[in-house]
Design a protein around this motif. Structure first.
Motif, short mmCIF file in Angstrom:
data_model
loop_
_atom_site.label_atom_id
_atom_site.label_comp_id
_atom_site.label_asym_id
_atom_site.label_seq_id
_atom_site.Cartn_x
_atom_site.Cartn_y
_atom_site.Cartn_z
N VAL A 443 0.84 -1.21 0.00
CA VAL A 443 0.00 0.00 0.00
C VAL A 443 0.86 1.25 0.00
O VAL A 443 0.62 2.21 -0.76
N LYS A 444 1.90 1.25 0.84
CA LYS A 444 2.79 2.41 0.94
C LYS A 444 3.61 2.61 -0.32
O LYS A 444 3.75 3.73 -0.83
N ARG A 445 4.15 1.51 -0.85
CA ARG A 445 5.03 1.60 -2.02
C ARG A 445 4.28 2.02 -3.28
O ARG A 445 4.77 2.81 -4.08
N HIS A 446 3.07 1.50 -3.44
CA HIS A 446 2.31 1.76 -4.67
C HIS A 446 1.21 2.82 -4.47
O HIS A 446 0.46 3.11 -5.42
N ARG A 447 1.13 3.35 -3.26
CA ARG A 447 0.15 4.41 -2.97
C ARG A 447 -1.26 4.00 -3.39
O ARG A 447 -1.95 4.72 -4.11
N CYS A 448 -1.62 2.79 -2.95
CA CYS A 448 -2.93 2.27 -3.31
C CYS A 448 -3.71 1.94 -2.05
O CYS A 448 -3.23 2.11 -0.93
N SER A 449 -4.92 1.46 -2.20
CA SER A 449 -5.77 1.09 -1.07
C SER A 449 -5.46 -0.32 -0.59
O SER A 449 -4.83 -1.11 -1.31
N MET A 450 -5.91 -0.66 0.61
CA MET A 450 -5.74 -2.01 1.13
C MET A 450 -6.47 -3.02 0.25
O MET A 450 -6.02 -4.15 0.07
N HIS A 456 -4.09 -7.94 -5.32
CA HIS A 456 -2.78 -8.36 -5.84
C HIS A 456 -2.37 -9.69 -5.23
O HIS A 456 -2.03 -10.64 -5.94
N TYR A 457 -2.42 -9.79 -3.91
CA TYR A 457 -1.97 -11.01 -3.23
C TYR A 457 -2.99 -12.13 -3.35
O TYR A 457 -2.63 -13.31 -3.21
N ALA A 458 -4.24 -11.80 -3.61
CA ALA A 458 -5.24 -12.85 -3.88
C ALA A 458 -4.87 -13.59 -5.16
O ALA A 458 -4.97 -14.82 -5.23
N TYR A 459 -4.43 -12.85 -6.16
CA TYR A 459 -4.00 -13.46 -7.43
C TYR A 459 -2.77 -14.33 -7.20
O TYR A 459 -2.68 -15.46 -7.71
N VAL A 460 -1.81 -13.80 -6.43
CA VAL A 460 -0.58 -14.55 -6.14
C VAL A 460 -0.91 -15.87 -5.46
O VAL A 460 -0.40 -16.93 -5.82
N TYR A 461 -1.78 -15.82 -4.46
CA TYR A 461 -2.15 -17.03 -3.71
C TYR A 461 -2.83 -18.04 -4.63
O TYR A 461 -2.50 -19.24 -4.62
N ALA A 462 -3.80 -17.58 -5.41
CA ALA A 462 -4.57 -18.47 -6.27
C ALA A 462 -3.66 -19.20 -7.25
O ALA A 462 -3.81 -20.41 -7.50
N LYS A 463 -2.70 -18.48 -7.83
CA LYS A 463 -1.80 -19.11 -8.78
C LYS A 463 -0.82 -20.06 -8.10
O LYS A 463 -0.49 -21.12 -8.64
N ALA A 464 -0.35 -19.69 -6.91
CA ALA A 464 0.63 -20.53 -6.22
C ALA A 464 0.04 -21.88 -5.83
O ALA A 464 0.73 -22.91 -5.87
N VAL A 465 -1.24 -21.89 -5.44
CA VAL A 465 -1.87 -23.15 -5.01
C VAL A 465 -2.76 -23.75 -6.09
O VAL A 465 -3.44 -24.73 -5.86
N GLU A 466 -2.76 -23.10 -7.26
CA GLU A 466 -3.53 -23.59 -8.41
C GLU A 466 -5.02 -23.70 -8.08
O GLU A 466 -5.65 -24.75 -8.25
N GLU A 467 -5.57 -22.58 -7.60
CA GLU A 467 -7.01 -22.50 -7.29
C GLU A 467 -7.63 -21.35 -8.06
O GLU A 467 -6.95 -20.56 -8.71
N GLU A 468 -8.96 -21.26 -7.97
CA GLU A 468 -9.68 -20.17 -8.63
C GLU A 468 -9.38 -18.84 -7.94
O GLU A 468 -9.05 -18.79 -6.75
N MET A 479 -7.23 -13.76 5.93
CA MET A 479 -5.93 -13.39 6.47
C MET A 479 -5.95 -11.99 7.06
O MET A 479 -5.37 -11.73 8.12
N ILE A 480 -6.62 -11.07 6.40
CA ILE A 480 -6.70 -9.69 6.90
C ILE A 480 -7.48 -9.67 8.21
O ILE A 480 -7.10 -8.97 9.17
N ALA A 481 -8.57 -10.42 8.28
CA ALA A 481 -9.35 -10.49 9.52
C ALA A 481 -8.51 -11.09 10.65
O ALA A 481 -8.54 -10.62 11.80
N GLU A 482 -7.71 -12.13 10.33
CA GLU A 482 -6.82 -12.73 11.31
C GLU A 482 -5.76 -11.72 11.76
O GLU A 482 -5.43 -11.63 12.95
N GLY A 483 -5.21 -10.96 10.81
CA GLY A 483 -4.20 -9.97 11.16
C GLY A 483 -4.72 -8.92 12.12
O GLY A 483 -4.04 -8.55 13.08
N ARG A 484 -5.92 -8.46 11.89
CA ARG A 484 -6.52 -7.46 12.79
C ARG A 484 -6.80 -8.06 14.16
O ARG A 484 -6.67 -7.38 15.18
N ARG A 485 -7.16 -9.35 14.20
CA ARG A 485 -7.39 -10.01 15.49
C ARG A 485 -6.08 -10.09 16.28
O ARG A 485 -6.06 -9.79 17.48
N PHE A 486 -5.00 -10.49 15.62
CA PHE A 486 -3.72 -10.58 16.32
C PHE A 486 -3.24 -9.20 16.78
O PHE A 486 -2.64 -9.08 17.86
#
Length: 493
Positions: A443-450, A456-468, A479-486
């Motif tokens: 977000v900081k580097r690309h000045r974009c929203s969360m 971006h990372y949803a695409y990365v995950y889907a391709k890495a595990v070969e899912e939709e 993961m974001i909900a888990e991060g906020r909980r922690f």
């Protein structure tokens, strides 16, 4: 559904409802049962591949009168070590193709580094394997150093150094342990060398794998899949980790060993702290991290003594007291999201879905450090808050607790599934925190929203595990909900 009907519905499997389990409980004369997920999932005719004992021969009575029915999922920690080493050498990047390719390469490398597949073994064989590594300690020579948590003995190797007996904890053949290690050490060194060579090949741009463009084609067409699609359409609540099998598992497991011991009696104190001495101690403790957070109505989360009651006098007649924070683990078999996303990676018998920071006195915290001093094979996380409370024989204001240390040590050795669950929870927490840092950095580097970073990372995950791609978005939202909980939990630790 009655136990009889349930036994017919889930025939071949085991649980607190099964005839086999009830027969063993009757034989040992107890109505208290600790039966874990792996035991429930294995058929009634399962036998341990290491000690060859059947389920009725594995079940044993603990010192607190609980029938322990536990099977553990044993995996090669060398794979964890190699995976960490591979990432260390290849480094990190925000570039999504790099992450996808690294995960593919690491997965392929591990197929040749891990010495055995994940295997179900009985709790006593699992404990015996840990004891064998404790006997060896950290193993090293001039060119090689391996900590005992960085590798595992295989099921066949475990079978070679245990001395099994029905309904008892195994004894070890110490000479066989040492000879086994001498035999497997060169192979472990060679496999770690292979890991490092593959990592350097990846750094040099080799061993890349082209991933599918667009969505992954699915060609499954069988009766079970088509029936389950109809079931999930009719009962949406059964989707995403809350399946029929999960509900059967919930009905099957039992944790009677937790919070079943009688509360110890509180005896009167020999001498109470005066108001003047307490005021002096309170002022001296103002710089402590946790003491000021505990109000005047605070009580220890374990022994339930007040702030004044936990104060003790030293040998020099000086009053002192400390408050520590421990994590009180929350085990929840019904939490569907954690089961869906974490279970395929962790494969633990128990799953910790959350924790509550609990403030305890120095005397309760002392229980853990003392049993570790008495038995260096005890893991720091082996006792739950309930176990600590159960080990206290008497509670006295202004005095150390009387502790049944033998009970505490035995309970610690029986809690292998809890130790594994805590370790898995820590790994999950670390991964979540790392993912949150990557998101914030993006977000900081690309000045974009969360939301854009998430996509971006949803695409990365889907391709890495070969899912939709939809699966990738669902994962990142979780993961974001888990991060906020922690992050919220950390504010109170």
């Amino acid at each position: 559904m009655s136990d009889e009907d349930f036994a017919h519905f889930a025939r071949m499997h085991d649980g607190r409802w099964s005839d086999q389990t009830k027969a063993v409980m009757l034989r040992f004369g107890t109505d208290k049962l600790n039966l874990n997920r792996a035991w429930a999932g294995a058929t009634q005719f399962w036998s341990c591949p290491c000690c060859k004992r059947t389920k009725p021969e594995i079940a044993r009575l603990t010192s607190s009168g609980v029938l322990l029915c536990a099977i553990e999922s044993h995996h090669d920690h060398l794979g964890d070590t190699a995976g960490d080493r591979f990432k260390e050498i290849t480094g990190t990047s925000e570039e999504r193709e790099f992450i996808i390719q690294r995960e593919h390469a690491k997965h392929g490398m591990l197929q040749f580094v891990e010495r055995f597949q994940r295997t179900l073994i009985c709790i006593d064989c699992n404990v015996g394997e840990a004891a064998a590594k404790d006997l060896l300690g950290n193993v090293a020579d001039d060119t090689f150093m391996l900590r005992k948590r960085e590798f595992s003995f295989s099921p066949m190797e475990i079978a070679g150094f245990i001395k099994p007996a029905a309904n008892k904890v195994h004894e070890l053949d110490a000479d066989a342990v040492r000879s086994t290690w001498k035999r497997v050490k060169p192979d472990i060194i060679d496999r770690m060398d292979f890991c490092e060579r593959m990592a350097r090949r990846f750094v040099n741009g080799k061993n890349r794998r082209e991933v599918a463009i667009g969505t992954r084609e699915r060609l499954e067409m069988d009766d079970r899949l088509m029936i389950m699609e109809q079931v999930r359409e009719a009962r949406p609540e059964l989707s995403r980790g809350n399946s029929i099998a999960t509900r059967v598992m919930i009905r099957s497991v039992a944790r009677d060993a937790v919070r079943r011991s009688a509360r110890p009696k509180t005896k009167p104190a020999m001498r109470a702290i005066t108001d003047a001495d307490y005021a002096k101690l309170d002022a001296a403790n103002a710089g402590q991290k946790h003491w000021p957070r505990a109000g005047d109505d605070w009580r220890c989360a374990c022994c339930h003594r007040t702030k004044r009651e936990i104060c003790r006098r030293s040998n020099k007649k000086v009053w002192h007291a400390k408050i520590h924070t421990l994590r009180d683990w929350i085990f929840d078999e019904t939490e569907p999201s954690a089961r869906y996303w974490r279970a395929p990676l962790e494969n633990t018998n128990l799953m910790i879905v959350d924790h509550v920071p609990a403030l305890v006195c120095q005397d309760c915290r002392h229980i853990v450090s003392e049993i570790q001093r008495m038995d260096d094979g005890v893991d720091y996380n082996a006792l739950t808050m309930a176990d600590m409370a159960d080990s206290i024989s008497s509670i006295v204001a202004h005095q150390l607790h009387e502790i049944d240390y033998q009970f505490a040590i035995q309970r610690a050795h029986e809690n292998g599934d809890i130790v594994a669950a805590v370790e898995a929870y820590h790994v999950h927490e670390q991964e979540v925190r790392s993912q949150m840092e990557r998101l914030k950095s993006f977000v900081k580097r690309h000045r974009c929203s969360m939301e854009e970073a998430r996509d971006h990372y949803a695409y990365v995950y889907a391709k890495a595990v070969e899912e939709e791609l939809a699966e990738g978005h669902a994962f990142m939202n979780w993961m974001i909900a888990e991060g906020r909980r922690f992050e919220q939990r950390r504010l109170h630790e």
